[in-house]
Design a protein around this motif. Sequence first.
Motif, PDB file in Angstrom:
ATOM      1  N   GLY A  81       0.826  -1.202   0.000  1.00  0.00           N
ATOM      2  CA  GLY A  81       0.000   0.000   0.000  1.00  0.00           C
ATOM      3  C   GLY A  81       0.853   1.242   0.000  1.00  0.00           C
ATOM      4  O   GLY A  81       2.069   1.171   0.129  1.00  0.00           O
ATOM      5  N   PHE A  82       0.169   2.394  -0.141  1.00  0.00           N
ATOM      6  CA  PHE A  82       0.831   3.684  -0.145  1.00  0.00           C
ATOM      7  C   PHE A  82       0.103   4.593   0.823  1.00  0.00           C
ATOM      8  O   PHE A  82      -1.107   4.456   1.018  1.00  0.00           O
ATOM      9  N   ILE A  83       0.840   5.523   1.414  1.00  0.00           N
ATOM     10  CA  ILE A  83       0.229   6.414   2.378  1.00  0.00           C
ATOM     11  C   ILE A  83       0.977   7.729   2.333  1.00  0.00           C
ATOM     12  O   ILE A  83       2.144   7.790   1.967  1.00  0.00           O
ATOM     13  N   GLU A  84       0.275   8.780   2.730  1.00  0.00           N
ATOM     14  CA  GLU A  84       0.866  10.111   2.729  1.00  0.00           C
ATOM     15  C   GLU A  84       2.027  10.188   3.711  1.00  0.00           C
ATOM     16  O   GLU A  84       1.979   9.583   4.775  1.00  0.00           O
ATOM     17  N   ILE A  85       3.006  10.985   3.341  1.00  0.00           N
ATOM     18  CA  ILE A  85       4.136  11.185   4.250  1.00  0.00           C
ATOM     19  C   ILE A  85       3.646  11.776   5.550  1.00  0.00           C
ATOM     20  O   ILE A  85       4.072  11.390   6.641  1.00  0.00           O
ATOM     21  N   LYS A 114       8.612  10.341  -4.670  1.00  0.00           N
ATOM     22  CA  LYS A 114       9.185  11.670  -4.468  1.00  0.00           C
ATOM     23  C   LYS A 114       8.202  12.758  -4.887  1.00  0.00           C
ATOM     24  O   LYS A 114       7.986  13.740  -4.174  1.00  0.00           O
ATOM     25  N   VAL A 115       7.592  12.561  -6.037  1.00  0.00           N
ATOM     26  CA  VAL A 115       6.691  13.597  -6.568  1.00  0.00           C
ATOM     27  C   VAL A 115       5.424  13.683  -5.750  1.00  0.00           C
ATOM     28  O   VAL A 115       4.947  14.761  -5.414  1.00  0.00           O
ATOM     29  N   GLU A 116       4.887  12.521  -5.413  1.00  0.00           N
ATOM     30  CA  GLU A 116       3.596  12.497  -4.734  1.00  0.00           C
ATOM     31  C   GLU A 116       3.716  12.735  -3.236  1.00  0.00           C
ATOM     32  O   GLU A 116       2.696  12.920  -2.573  1.00  0.00           O
ATOM     33  N   GLY A 117       4.904  12.725  -2.712  1.00  0.00           N
ATOM     34  CA  GLY A 117       5.052  12.912  -1.272  1.00  0.00           C
ATOM     35  C   GLY A 117       4.416  11.796  -0.471  1.00  0.00           C
ATOM     36  O   GLY A 117       3.721  12.047   0.506  1.00  0.00           O
ATOM     37  N   MET A 118       4.642  10.567  -0.889  1.00  0.00           N
ATOM     38  CA  MET A 118       4.057   9.425  -0.197  1.00  0.00           C
ATOM     39  C   MET A 118       5.147   8.424   0.137  1.00  0.00           C
ATOM     40  O   MET A 118       6.265   8.537  -0.336  1.00  0.00           O
ATOM     41  N   VAL A 119       4.757   7.460   0.987  1.00  0.00           N
ATOM     42  CA  VAL A 119       5.638   6.333   1.274  1.00  0.00           C
ATOM     43  C   VAL A 119       4.899   5.064   0.895  1.00  0.00           C
ATOM     44  O   VAL A 119       3.668   5.033   0.884  1.00  0.00           O
ATOM     45  N   ALA A 120       5.693   4.020   0.594  1.00  0.00           N
ATOM     46  CA  ALA A 120       5.113   2.722   0.271  1.00  0.00           C
ATOM     47  C   ALA A 120       5.280   1.803   1.468  1.00  0.00           C
ATOM     48  O   ALA A 120       6.361   1.690   2.023  1.00  0.00           O
ATOM     49  N   LEU A 121       4.178   1.175   1.859  1.00  0.00           N
ATOM     50  CA  LEU A 121       4.266   0.166   2.913  1.00  0.00           C
ATOM     51  C   LEU A 121       4.670  -1.152   2.279  1.00  0.00           C
ATOM     52  O   LEU A 121       4.088  -1.579   1.288  1.00  0.00           O
ATOM     53  N   VAL A 122       5.645  -1.807   2.879  1.00  0.00           N
ATOM     54  CA  VAL A 122       6.197  -3.023   2.307  1.00  0.00           C
ATOM     55  C   VAL A 122       6.162  -4.107   3.379  1.00  0.00           C
ATOM     56  O   VAL A 122       6.413  -3.844   4.554  1.00  0.00           O
ATOM     57  N   GLN A 123       5.791  -5.310   2.966  1.00  0.00           N
ATOM     58  CA  GLN A 123       5.740  -6.431   3.901  1.00  0.00           C
ATOM     59  C   GLN A 123       7.087  -7.148   3.883  1.00  0.00           C
ATOM     60  O   GLN A 123       7.546  -7.609   2.842  1.00  0.00           O
ATOM     61  N   ASP A 153       3.548 -10.617   9.595  1.00  0.00           N
ATOM     62  CA  ASP A 153       3.320  -9.613  10.628  1.00  0.00           C
ATOM     63  C   ASP A 153       4.511  -8.690  10.811  1.00  0.00           C
ATOM     64  O   ASP A 153       4.845  -8.295  11.921  1.00  0.00           O
ATOM     65  N   TRP A 154       5.176  -8.381   9.739  1.00  0.00           N
ATOM     66  CA  TRP A 154       6.349  -7.513   9.820  1.00  0.00           C
ATOM     67  C   TRP A 154       6.318  -6.579   8.605  1.00  0.00           C
ATOM     68  O   TRP A 154       6.204  -7.046   7.469  1.00  0.00           O
ATOM     69  N   TYR A 155       6.435  -5.271   8.888  1.00  0.00           N
ATOM     70  CA  TYR A 155       6.288  -4.283   7.829  1.00  0.00           C
ATOM     71  C   TYR A 155       7.401  -3.267   7.898  1.00  0.00           C
ATOM     72  O   TYR A 155       8.073  -3.102   8.909  1.00  0.00           O
ATOM     73  N   GLY A 156       7.562  -2.587   6.779  1.00  0.00           N
ATOM     74  CA  GLY A 156       8.498  -1.487   6.695  1.00  0.00           C
ATOM     75  C   GLY A 156       7.960  -0.480   5.713  1.00  0.00           C
ATOM     76  O   GLY A 156       6.831  -0.600   5.228  1.00  0.00           O
ATOM     77  N   MET A 157       8.759   0.538   5.436  1.00  0.00           N
ATOM     78  CA  MET A 157       8.288   1.528   4.477  1.00  0.00           C
ATOM     79  C   MET A 157       9.420   1.892   3.547  1.00  0.00           C
ATOM     80  O   MET A 157      10.592   1.881   3.925  1.00  0.00           O
ATOM     81  N   LEU A 158       9.023   2.205   2.305  1.00  0.00           N
ATOM     82  CA  LEU A 158       9.943   2.690   1.293  1.00  0.00           C
ATOM     83  C   LEU A 158       9.668   4.166   1.079  1.00  0.00           C
ATOM     84  O   LEU A 158       8.515   4.571   0.977  1.00  0.00           O
ATOM     85  N   ASN A 175      17.893   9.122  -2.746  1.00  0.00           N
ATOM     86  CA  ASN A 175      17.993   7.668  -2.752  1.00  0.00           C
ATOM     87  C   ASN A 175      16.687   7.061  -2.301  1.00  0.00           C
ATOM     88  O   ASN A 175      15.965   7.650  -1.496  1.00  0.00           O
ATOM     89  N   LEU A 176      16.445   5.876  -2.830  1.00  0.00           N
ATOM     90  CA  LEU A 176      15.306   5.107  -2.357  1.00  0.00           C
ATOM     91  C   LEU A 176      15.739   4.373  -1.100  1.00  0.00           C
ATOM     92  O   LEU A 176      16.707   3.625  -1.116  1.00  0.00           O
ATOM     93  N   MET A 177      15.021   4.621  -0.001  1.00  0.00           N
ATOM     94  CA  MET A 177      15.390   4.059   1.286  1.00  0.00           C
ATOM     95  C   MET A 177      14.288   3.156   1.791  1.00  0.00           C
ATOM     96  O   MET A 177      13.124   3.306   1.407  1.00  0.00           O
TER      97      MET A 177
END
Lengths: 435, 715
Positions: free
Chosen positions: A255-259, A318-327, A331-336, A347-349
């Motif tokens: 998924g994606f979510i606002e910064i 970068k353009v949209e000012g969002m982050v991507a939720l990554v599994q 039951d473990w998540y992170g964000m890009l 850089n993509l972090m």
Amino acid sequence: MPTVVLMDSSLSMTRPVSVEGSEEFQRKNLAVHGLTMLFEHMATNYKLEFTSLVAFSSLWELMVPFTRDYNTLQEALNNLEDYDKTCLEGALQGVSNVVQQEWGSACPCQVVLVTDGALGIGRGSLRHSLQTVKQRGEDKKFPLPFPFPSKLYIMCIANAEELQATDGMDNLEQLINLNGGDGQIYTMEGPLCLKSVQSMFGKLIDQAYSPFHAVLRCGNLTSDVQVFPRPEPVIIDEEVDPMPKNVQTDLEIVGFIEIGDISSPPVLSRHLVLPIAVNKEGDEIGTGTTDDTEEDTSTNQMAGKSPNFCVLLHGSLKVEGMVALVQLGPDWYGMLYSQADSKKKSNLMMSLFDPGSEPLPWLGRMSQLGPASDAAENPYGEDDSKSPFPIQPKHKRSYAQNVTVWIKASGLQMYRKFSAMQENYLKKHKPSIRN
Amino acid sequence: MSAQGDCEFLVKRARELVPQDPYAAKAWLITARTLYPTDFNIQYEMYSIERNAERTSSAGRLLYDIFVNFPDQPVVWREISAITAALRNDSQDKHAQFLKGVFETLPGQVQCKMLLKATEQCFNTLEKAEMLLLLLKRFPESVVQHGVSLGESLLEAESVEDLETPVNCFRKLFVCDVLPLILNNPEMCLPVSLLYKYLHKAAEFYICYVTREPSADGQMQGSQEVGGLNSPGRGRGQRSVIDGLSDKASVVTEPWDRLLEMVGVVGSLCDWQGEKGSRSYAELLQRVSDLCRFLSAADADGFSRCCSQIVSCCTLVLFHCAFHYVSAVQPSLFQGHSSLSSGPWVLLEDLSSVYADVEVERKHTHKKRKLADGREKTMSSDDEDVLAKGRGRHIVVSKSEMLNWAETLDHFRTARESWDLLHSHPSLEAEFAKICSAWKTEMWLWFRIFLTDMIIYQGQYRKALSSLALMSSLQLQQNQNQNQNSLQTGSSSSLENHRAVIQQASCHYALGEYRLACEKLLEAVGGLLPQNQEFVKSSDEQRKPRSKTRRGNDLRLVPCTSKSILPFCLQLMLACFKLRAFTDNRDDLALGHVIVLLQFDWPQGESLFLKAVDKICQQGSFQYENFFNYVTNIDMLEEFAYLRTTEGGRVQLELLPNQGMLIKHHTVTRGITKGVKEDFRLAMERQVSRCGENLLMVLHRFCINEKIILIQSLP
């Protein structure tokens, strides 16, 4: 995770080694051979690592400051001189100084000590230090444990029988225990020769310097990526029988979510996500050389030549000012997210959240999140100008501002906002600088 | 003339009929005997027929008649000699068994007379004694009449022939066969003086028997021709044979036990006080010690009455335990031990504290002197408990190398206690001296070895050196006797020859005569062959905690091998030079020697080495031209490389040979020397490449090549 190579340059390292053939080797030559192997591996597969070289005997010397230039490291390695007695305590103190000056006390580091196990006698020797470590005052503390998170790898240019004949092995193990137990002692198996030193350093590379390759997925779009530095296994203290959790090599964007909605969450670690480009011949190509200009050009050429999902993802976030939720796993998540190094480069972090189904309490359960379009009424308003997260307090507080990204961990620096949301905000208020 | 002819006819007739018709032959002979009762030939023929037919009962009866009626016939005595030879010999020959059976059928009285008569026919003393012994064994009542005279005749024969050793055929017969019969006969009433005489004779025999020297060739004199018993060919074998006796007769089983048993019998006959038949030598000593203490407190008259008892028992315990101790530390001296794989051992000063600091050593010296004085004072006092004397010093043994170490040390302690008891009173000492003089114990090399070790244990090193000199002279004689054997046991004999030299070095060191100690130990090192590969010590041994300093210096039993002696010599040299190197005076030569020797047993010498480095730093310079010849330890090389640096104190090191000339050669202007640093650096790197050399070879070469310098370095 930066690396400090601590090279023993005492006189004992010039002891000869009987090797089959006419050429005569010293233990130092074997050590140089092993380190050369390590540096070549880093230059090929681990080039983002910062490495410094410290030589020690009765004194210690910073031969090469932290760098990614492995030619400089190799050159310094070939110019090592021989000195006198082995004073490991001073050398470890030097390592502590070098790391803290460059990275502070929060950055984890790896220390690779290369020695022949002849630890010397008298003041300054390891045996003497360990005997007196408990009786010291605050002004002359033993440098271990290091004030920063660290792993201590000891590469012995000796076999186990030789070390156990003296008390060298015991002292080295005590050294690792003093540093919190993280690390390992490697010894050469069988006779001392080029083959066994290669085998020993090969084990170190497998243990500590192998790259983490993964596949980044978003629906039907995929990309091979390298995650740097390598994500570490995580052990949850609350569990009765803790099992280390490892990041999967299959990273799926869920998924994606606002910064602004993600705010500044607590994370376990942060990593670079680098695409692994494949050209027409099928060879694996890195993202460029250490030269920024060349790298930039190469990246542009690469980006221009072939489509890559990472580039698309990076640009969009970068353009949209969002982050991507990554599994990352069950039951473990992170964000890009995109992080800017300078005005021109970013850089993509990826950041790792705490394991669990609810790492961000203000968002609720991750499994309960869904598309905004599924709601009966758009939570962001008709024109997508409102945000339901988080609840804004009436008074303006500094911690209630939007996400803040620190450029350097060693100190507070100016921060800048580049997202569209932040730009809108700037129009309504005067720009401010924080220290 | 006609009667004789008739007898001959009758005998001839009967003889012809034997193969065909035995009964007819017998009838003829019976008829002949009836006609001519006084004819010997007829009766002898009858006996021969029965004997050849191996009919025991008939032959016996006929023999009886012949013996009674014709005692003067030579043929009769030839037959009786054959029978008595069969009786003395334990041969399993069929004919011998038959002859024994014939003898057994005779009445007791006739047997007795026959044996007595046979004895009178013998001219050889040994044979006569054996014959008489046969009589005594079968008829115990005759012991009263003949026992003592037989014993005395044997002892007389021994003195007449002037034999060198008590282990001879006469003494053996006396001690092992005659004496038990005499002592165990309740009707014998021997005077006490005779009992003591016999006891001492027996003890001397047994002790000299068990302490016989090994001999590969049994030089037996085959002069005895009786019955082929002592033929020259039968005497050869691995075991030594007593001259005049057969192989079997030369063997004495359980000599110490038999001696202990005899002591019990003699004790009961002499009405010894407190004697209840000891079961072991330690128990015997305990009883005698208690008796001695009791008598000393009571009265002098009782003491003099029991003096012989005390001396006799104590002497036996002393020699028993001393023998077992020496057989453990010098097994090649004795017969039957040569086949054992264990080599000799040597009692030396324990040098475990050689790596300790010098101040402690001085303290040791002071304690030692005080202890020696105290010990001398103690020995002269009658009120002191003699058992407490043995608690002063501890003997360290490598328990894995000497399997029976506990027994050996126990024997050593018991022997020392016996010696102390024998020398606790003038009358005891005098009587003991008489026994030793009679037995010529001065010529006993094995006993000299024990005495030397005992004197060393007591800390009387000057006396020990004299004793070692005596031992060397005794050893020379023995080596001449065993000149042929030296080829077979060349390696071990050379080490055994150095055993005394090593003990001399140890004694000189204990006396503080370091120069002499160094001379002796370098002489010993010259005879050693360093091992080809250096042994690696286990980490447990290296980190073994050093025992607390005891009241007196410890001793150590060390196997007399290159593997053990070379380390001892190196440590002893270190102990000698250590005192000189760490004084306030400057002595670079001694300090250099110490540094070379500290390489052995590294890293035990680490603290002393650092102390040496401190001294070098204080001096600011150090000169030792043999450094690069003999120092190969990497930790030491690192430390010396550090000394030249600014942080290390910038010590001026002159370690290269002819460095003065090099300095002159490298001088350019203003006295600045170029290249010296480079020479040192190259020498150091070249030296590091020698770290893998066999350290024992290096140190052995150090001892051999620098012998003169080493000796001259000591006062």
